[in-house]
Scaffold this motif. Structure first.
Motif, PDB file in Angstrom:
ATOM      1  N   GLN A  26      -9.136  -2.042  -0.980  1.00  0.00           N
ATOM      2  CA  GLN A  26      -9.881  -1.373   0.087  1.00  0.00           C
ATOM      3  C   GLN A  26      -9.040  -0.253   0.734  1.00  0.00           C
ATOM      4  O   GLN A  26      -9.578   0.770   1.134  1.00  0.00           O
ATOM      5  N   ILE A  27      -7.735  -0.436   0.818  1.00  0.00           N
ATOM      6  CA  ILE A  27      -6.849   0.613   1.362  1.00  0.00           C
ATOM      7  C   ILE A  27      -6.950   1.861   0.487  1.00  0.00           C
ATOM      8  O   ILE A  27      -7.063   2.979   0.992  1.00  0.00           O
ATOM      9  N   GLY A  65      -3.297  -3.752   9.714  1.00  0.00           N
ATOM     10  CA  GLY A  65      -2.049  -3.641  10.464  1.00  0.00           C
ATOM     11  C   GLY A  65      -1.434  -2.263  10.318  1.00  0.00           C
ATOM     12  O   GLY A  65      -0.968  -1.899   9.246  1.00  0.00           O
ATOM     13  N   ILE A  66      -1.477  -1.512  11.376  1.00  0.00           N
ATOM     14  CA  ILE A  66      -0.859  -0.179  11.401  1.00  0.00           C
ATOM     15  C   ILE A  66       0.499  -0.348  12.068  1.00  0.00           C
ATOM     16  O   ILE A  66       0.584  -0.774  13.221  1.00  0.00           O
ATOM     17  N   LEU A  85      -0.718  10.742  11.509  1.00  0.00           N
ATOM     18  CA  LEU A  85       0.095  10.014  10.537  1.00  0.00           C
ATOM     19  C   LEU A  85      -0.083   8.523  10.782  1.00  0.00           C
ATOM     20  O   LEU A  85      -0.075   8.068  11.934  1.00  0.00           O
ATOM     21  N   PHE A  86      -0.264   7.775   9.704  1.00  0.00           N
ATOM     22  CA  PHE A  86      -0.402   6.323   9.756  1.00  0.00           C
ATOM     23  C   PHE A  86       0.720   5.716   8.916  1.00  0.00           C
ATOM     24  O   PHE A  86       0.871   6.084   7.747  1.00  0.00           O
ATOM     25  N   LYS A  87       1.490   4.800   9.484  1.00  0.00           N
ATOM     26  CA  LYS A  87       2.523   4.081   8.736  1.00  0.00           C
ATOM     27  C   LYS A  87       1.993   2.672   8.497  1.00  0.00           C
ATOM     28  O   LYS A  87       1.632   1.958   9.437  1.00  0.00           O
ATOM     29  N   ASP A 144       9.339  -0.558   2.103  1.00  0.00           N
ATOM     30  CA  ASP A 144       8.670  -1.377   3.115  1.00  0.00           C
ATOM     31  C   ASP A 144       7.402  -0.757   3.718  1.00  0.00           C
ATOM     32  O   ASP A 144       6.642  -1.443   4.388  1.00  0.00           O
ATOM     33  N   PHE A 145       7.204   0.523   3.511  1.00  0.00           N
ATOM     34  CA  PHE A 145       6.064   1.176   4.138  1.00  0.00           C
ATOM     35  C   PHE A 145       5.644   2.405   3.338  1.00  0.00           C
ATOM     36  O   PHE A 145       6.380   2.901   2.495  1.00  0.00           O
ATOM     37  N   PHE A 146       4.433   2.865   3.642  1.00  0.00           N
ATOM     38  CA  PHE A 146       3.987   4.176   3.161  1.00  0.00           C
ATOM     39  C   PHE A 146       3.346   4.897   4.329  1.00  0.00           C
ATOM     40  O   PHE A 146       2.949   4.281   5.326  1.00  0.00           O
TER      41      PHE A 146
END
Length: 175
Positions: free
Chosen positions: A104-105, A146-147, A91-93, A122-124
């Motif tokens: 690019q993401i 930035g992870i 999992l990547f936040k 604020d995040f996915f």
């Protein structure tokens, strides 16, 4: 002898303290456990430990022999990577604005066959399953953005050849 990756499968009764004793076997030999997963197995009331190590054939044979001496252990096997089918999950936040502002993401997500698990203000969170190198590759691609958080599972694995554990259990239960 040349070091290589091995997956050790340990079938056991589910008893307190067994994990500690198994990890002690590796500690005494100064062999690092690279990945560890414990779950129920295909057999009722039998747990399966999946342990990944990078060592020699001589050492893995020795370790499996020591593991099998534990009272609760029913049977232990070891396999080389080409003898198993395996996966890991991660999992990547990531910050939410990047999902919409960085093309690019979106390409990384698509090219790596990752899934978006959730999107918040604020995040996915991205989920990726695959071989270790595939997850490492995705991590390297996302790192410059930035992870916020990262976690990966231990290896889960099944052998290509039949494991004779069910026959052993049946024989044991009928004697």
């Amino acid at each position: 002898m040349e070091k290589q990756w091995f997956t050790i499968s340990v079938y056991s009764e589910n008893n307190v303290g067994l994990l500690n004793r198994i990890s002690g076997i590796f500690l005494k030999r100064h062999i690092n456990i690279e990945s560890l997963n414990v779950s129920k197995s295909e057999i009722d009331e039998v747990s399966k430990f999946t342990i990944v190590v990078y060592t020699t054939n001589k050492w893995v044979t020795n370790i499996v022999g020591q593991i099998e001496k534990q009272i609760e252990v029913i049977k232990a096997f070891y396999h080389k990577d080409d003898e198993t089918i395996y996966q890991e999950s991660a999992l990547f936040k990531i910050a939410s604005d990047l999902l919409f502002d960085e093309r690019q993401i979106q390409n990384i997500i698509k090219d790596s066959n990752a899934q978006i698990v959730t999107v918040a203000r604020d995040f996915f969170v991205l989920a990726k399953s695959g071989r270790r190198f595939e997850i490492d590759e995705m991590h390297e691609q996302l790192k410059p953005f930035g992870i916020m958080q990262f976690v990966r599972s231990g290896r889960i694995s099944v052998s290509k050849d039949e494991m004779q554990i069910s026959a052993l259990i049946n024989e044991f239960q009928h004697n």
